[in-house]
Motif scaffolding. Structure first.
Motif, PDB file in Angstrom:
ATOM      1  N   ASP A  87       0.852  -1.187   0.000  1.00  0.00           N
ATOM      2  CA  ASP A  87       0.000   0.000   0.000  1.00  0.00           C
ATOM      3  C   ASP A  87       0.894   1.245   0.000  1.00  0.00           C
ATOM      4  OD1 ASP A  87       0.839   0.395   2.644  1.00  0.00           O
ATOM      5  OD2 ASP A  87      -1.003  -0.398   3.500  1.00  0.00           O
ATOM      6  N   SER A  88       0.304   2.387  -0.193  1.00  0.00           N
ATOM      7  CA  SER A  88       1.076   3.612  -0.396  1.00  0.00           C
ATOM      8  C   SER A  88       2.047   3.934   0.749  1.00  0.00           C
ATOM      9  CB  SER A  88       0.126   4.786  -0.639  1.00  0.00           C
ATOM     10  OG  SER A  88       0.840   5.900  -1.087  1.00  0.00           O
ATOM     11  N   PRO A  89       1.629   3.882   2.020  1.00  0.00           N
ATOM     12  CA  PRO A  89       2.590   4.177   3.091  1.00  0.00           C
ATOM     13  C   PRO A  89       3.750   3.168   3.153  1.00  0.00           C
ATOM     14  CG  PRO A  89       0.350   4.325   3.925  1.00  0.00           C
ATOM     15  CD  PRO A  89       0.266   3.732   2.548  1.00  0.00           C
ATOM     16  N   ASP A  90       3.448   1.889   2.913  1.00  0.00           N
ATOM     17  CA  ASP A  90       4.506   0.883   2.929  1.00  0.00           C
ATOM     18  C   ASP A  90       5.421   1.022   1.719  1.00  0.00           C
ATOM     19  OD1 ASP A  90       3.791  -0.250   5.377  1.00  0.00           O
ATOM     20  OD2 ASP A  90       2.376  -1.640   4.432  1.00  0.00           O
ATOM     21  N   PHE A  91       4.868   1.405   0.586  1.00  0.00           N
ATOM     22  CA  PHE A  91       5.690   1.678  -0.594  1.00  0.00           C
ATOM     23  C   PHE A  91       6.672   2.806  -0.286  1.00  0.00           C
ATOM     24  CE2 PHE A  91       6.714   3.885  -4.511  1.00  0.00           C
ATOM     25  CZ  PHE A  91       7.061   2.845  -5.356  1.00  0.00           C
ATOM     26  N   GLN A  92       6.159   3.863   0.357  1.00  0.00           N
ATOM     27  CA  GLN A  92       7.033   4.987   0.720  1.00  0.00           C
ATOM     28  C   GLN A  92       8.098   4.533   1.714  1.00  0.00           C
ATOM     29  OE1 GLN A  92       7.274   8.110  -0.653  1.00  0.00           O
ATOM     30  NE2 GLN A  92       9.158   8.029   0.534  1.00  0.00           N
ATOM     31  N   LEU A  93       7.728   3.644   2.629  1.00  0.00           N
ATOM     32  CA  LEU A  93       8.703   3.106   3.580  1.00  0.00           C
ATOM     33  C   LEU A  93       9.793   2.330   2.842  1.00  0.00           C
ATOM     34  CD1 LEU A  93       9.642   2.719   6.480  1.00  0.00           C
ATOM     35  CD2 LEU A  93       7.988   0.836   6.689  1.00  0.00           C
ATOM     36  N   ALA A  94       9.426   1.585   1.824  1.00  0.00           N
ATOM     37  CA  ALA A  94      10.418   0.863   1.017  1.00  0.00           C
ATOM     38  C   ALA A  94      11.356   1.856   0.317  1.00  0.00           C
ATOM     39  CB  ALA A  94       9.722  -0.033  -0.006  1.00  0.00           C
ATOM     40  N   MET A  95      10.808   2.952  -0.182  1.00  0.00           N
ATOM     41  CA  MET A  95      11.648   3.975  -0.815  1.00  0.00           C
ATOM     42  C   MET A  95      12.600   4.591   0.204  1.00  0.00           C
ATOM     43  SD  MET A  95      10.855   3.922  -3.988  1.00  0.00           S
ATOM     44  CE  MET A  95      10.582   2.176  -3.727  1.00  0.00           C
ATOM     45  N   ASP A  96      12.092   4.790   1.426  1.00  0.00           N
ATOM     46  CA  ASP A  96      12.933   5.330   2.495  1.00  0.00           C
ATOM     47  C   ASP A  96      14.070   4.363   2.837  1.00  0.00           C
ATOM     48  OD1 ASP A  96      11.233   7.523   2.568  1.00  0.00           O
ATOM     49  OD2 ASP A  96      10.165   6.846   4.371  1.00  0.00           O
ATOM     50  N   ILE A  97      13.757   3.063   2.831  1.00  0.00           N
ATOM     51  CA  ILE A  97      14.790   2.049   3.081  1.00  0.00           C
ATOM     52  C   ILE A  97      15.892   2.162   2.035  1.00  0.00           C
ATOM     53  CG2 ILE A  97      15.252  -0.437   2.843  1.00  0.00           C
ATOM     54  CD1 ILE A  97      14.228   0.193   5.533  1.00  0.00           C
ATOM     55  N   LEU A  98      15.492   2.240   0.774  1.00  0.00           N
ATOM     56  CA  LEU A  98      16.486   2.343  -0.302  1.00  0.00           C
ATOM     57  C   LEU A  98      17.352   3.591  -0.145  1.00  0.00           C
ATOM     58  CD1 LEU A  98      14.289   1.198  -3.311  1.00  0.00           C
ATOM     59  CD2 LEU A  98      16.102  -0.105  -2.166  1.00  0.00           C
ATOM     60  N   GLN A  99      16.723   4.681   0.226  1.00  0.00           N
ATOM     61  CA  GLN A  99      17.471   5.924   0.403  1.00  0.00           C
ATOM     62  C   GLN A  99      18.438   5.809   1.587  1.00  0.00           C
ATOM     63  OE1 GLN A  99      15.116   9.410   1.190  1.00  0.00           O
ATOM     64  NE2 GLN A  99      16.730  10.755   0.473  1.00  0.00           N
ATOM     65  N   GLU A 100      17.946   5.298   2.709  1.00  0.00           N
ATOM     66  CA  GLU A 100      18.813   5.131   3.875  1.00  0.00           C
ATOM     67  C   GLU A 100      19.958   4.171   3.572  1.00  0.00           C
ATOM     68  OE1 GLU A 100      16.891   3.951   7.481  1.00  0.00           O
ATOM     69  OE2 GLU A 100      15.683   5.765   7.576  1.00  0.00           O
ATOM     70  N   TRP A 101      19.626   3.087   2.890  1.00  0.00           N
ATOM     71  CA  TRP A 101      20.652   2.075   2.612  1.00  0.00           C
ATOM     72  C   TRP A 101      21.770   2.672   1.762  1.00  0.00           C
ATOM     73  CZ3 TRP A 101      19.971  -2.593   4.950  1.00  0.00           C
ATOM     74  CH2 TRP A 101      20.967  -3.545   4.710  1.00  0.00           C
ATOM     75  N   ARG A 102      21.373   3.445   0.815  1.00  0.00           N
ATOM     76  CA  ARG A 102      22.373   4.060  -0.059  1.00  0.00           C
ATOM     77  C   ARG A 102      23.241   5.033   0.722  1.00  0.00           C
ATOM     78  NH1 ARG A 102      21.983   6.217  -6.056  1.00  0.00           N
ATOM     79  NH2 ARG A 102      23.830   7.502  -5.993  1.00  0.00           N
ATOM     80  N   LEU A 103      22.627   5.812   1.589  1.00  0.00           N
ATOM     81  CA  LEU A 103      23.367   6.827   2.330  1.00  0.00           C
ATOM     82  C   LEU A 103      24.180   6.244   3.487  1.00  0.00           C
ATOM     83  CD1 LEU A 103      20.647   9.632   2.491  1.00  0.00           C
ATOM     84  CD2 LEU A 103      22.649   9.515   0.999  1.00  0.00           C
ATOM     85  N   ASP A 104      23.715   5.139   4.032  1.00  0.00           N
ATOM     86  CA  ASP A 104      24.350   4.629   5.244  1.00  0.00           C
ATOM     87  C   ASP A 104      24.360   3.103   5.220  1.00  0.00           C
ATOM     88  OD1 ASP A 104      23.750   5.151   8.812  1.00  0.00           O
ATOM     89  OD2 ASP A 104      25.473   4.372   7.720  1.00  0.00           O
ATOM     90  N   ARG A 105      25.137   2.482   4.370  1.00  0.00           N
ATOM     91  CA  ARG A 105      25.127   1.033   4.162  1.00  0.00           C
ATOM     92  C   ARG A 105      25.524   0.250   5.407  1.00  0.00           C
ATOM     93  NH1 ARG A 105      27.830  -1.029  -1.128  1.00  0.00           N
ATOM     94  NH2 ARG A 105      26.322  -2.679  -0.839  1.00  0.00           N
ATOM     95  N   TYR A 106      26.260   0.833   6.260  1.00  0.00           N
ATOM     96  CA  TYR A 106      26.775   0.090   7.397  1.00  0.00           C
ATOM     97  C   TYR A 106      26.082   0.451   8.711  1.00  0.00           C
ATOM     98  CZ  TYR A 106      30.107  -1.073   3.886  1.00  0.00           C
ATOM     99  OH  TYR A 106      30.669  -1.518   2.719  1.00  0.00           O
ATOM    100  N   TYR A 107      24.859   0.883   8.596  1.00  0.00           N
ATOM    101  CA  TYR A 107      24.074   1.212   9.780  1.00  0.00           C
ATOM    102  C   TYR A 107      23.940  -0.028  10.660  1.00  0.00           C
ATOM    103  CZ  TYR A 107      19.984   2.471  12.519  1.00  0.00           C
ATOM    104  OH  TYR A 107      19.115   2.714  13.544  1.00  0.00           O
ATOM    105  N   MET A 108      24.245   0.087  11.958  1.00  0.00           N
ATOM    106  CA  MET A 108      24.314  -1.083  12.832  1.00  0.00           C
ATOM    107  C   MET A 108      22.984  -1.802  13.012  1.00  0.00           C
ATOM    108  SD  MET A 108      27.484   0.016  15.157  1.00  0.00           S
ATOM    109  CE  MET A 108      27.322  -0.754  16.578  1.00  0.00           C
TER     110      MET A 108
END
Length: 86
Positions: free
Chosen positions: A45-66
């Motif tokens: 659904d739309s909020p979860d889709f946005q959460l997935a986009m946020d994951i991709l953005q965070e992952w790219r910016l901070d790959r080694y987040y603990m």
């Protein structure tokens, strides 16, 4: 709260739910650097889709987040549980 923690909570709360399974596959594909079917994102659904986009953005910016290690473990458990039930 960071997106990675939000996804971990979604997976923990109901690991067999379709949304948790999609997030689990997404996280594992990022960790293992393997392909992920983007069409699965459109099942969210739309909020979860946005959460997935946020994951991709965070992952790219901070790959080694603990916190990703905990999410990786939870995602792996969710997929194993689903496979054992089939």
């Amino acid at each position: 709260m960071r997106a990675i923690k939000k996804v971990r909570l979604v997976i923990e709360q109901n690991p067999q739910e379709q949304t948790a399974q999609i997030f689990s596959r997404l996280i594992l594909s990022l960790v293992e650097e393997v392909d992920f079917s983007m069409k699965d994102l459109y099942l969210l659904d739309s909020p979860d889709f946005q959460l997935a986009m946020d994951i991709l953005q965070e992952w790219r910016l901070d790959r080694y987040y603990m916190g990703k290690a905990k999410t990786f473990d939870m995602a792996q458990q969710a997929l194993s549980l689903a496979k054992s039930k089939k």
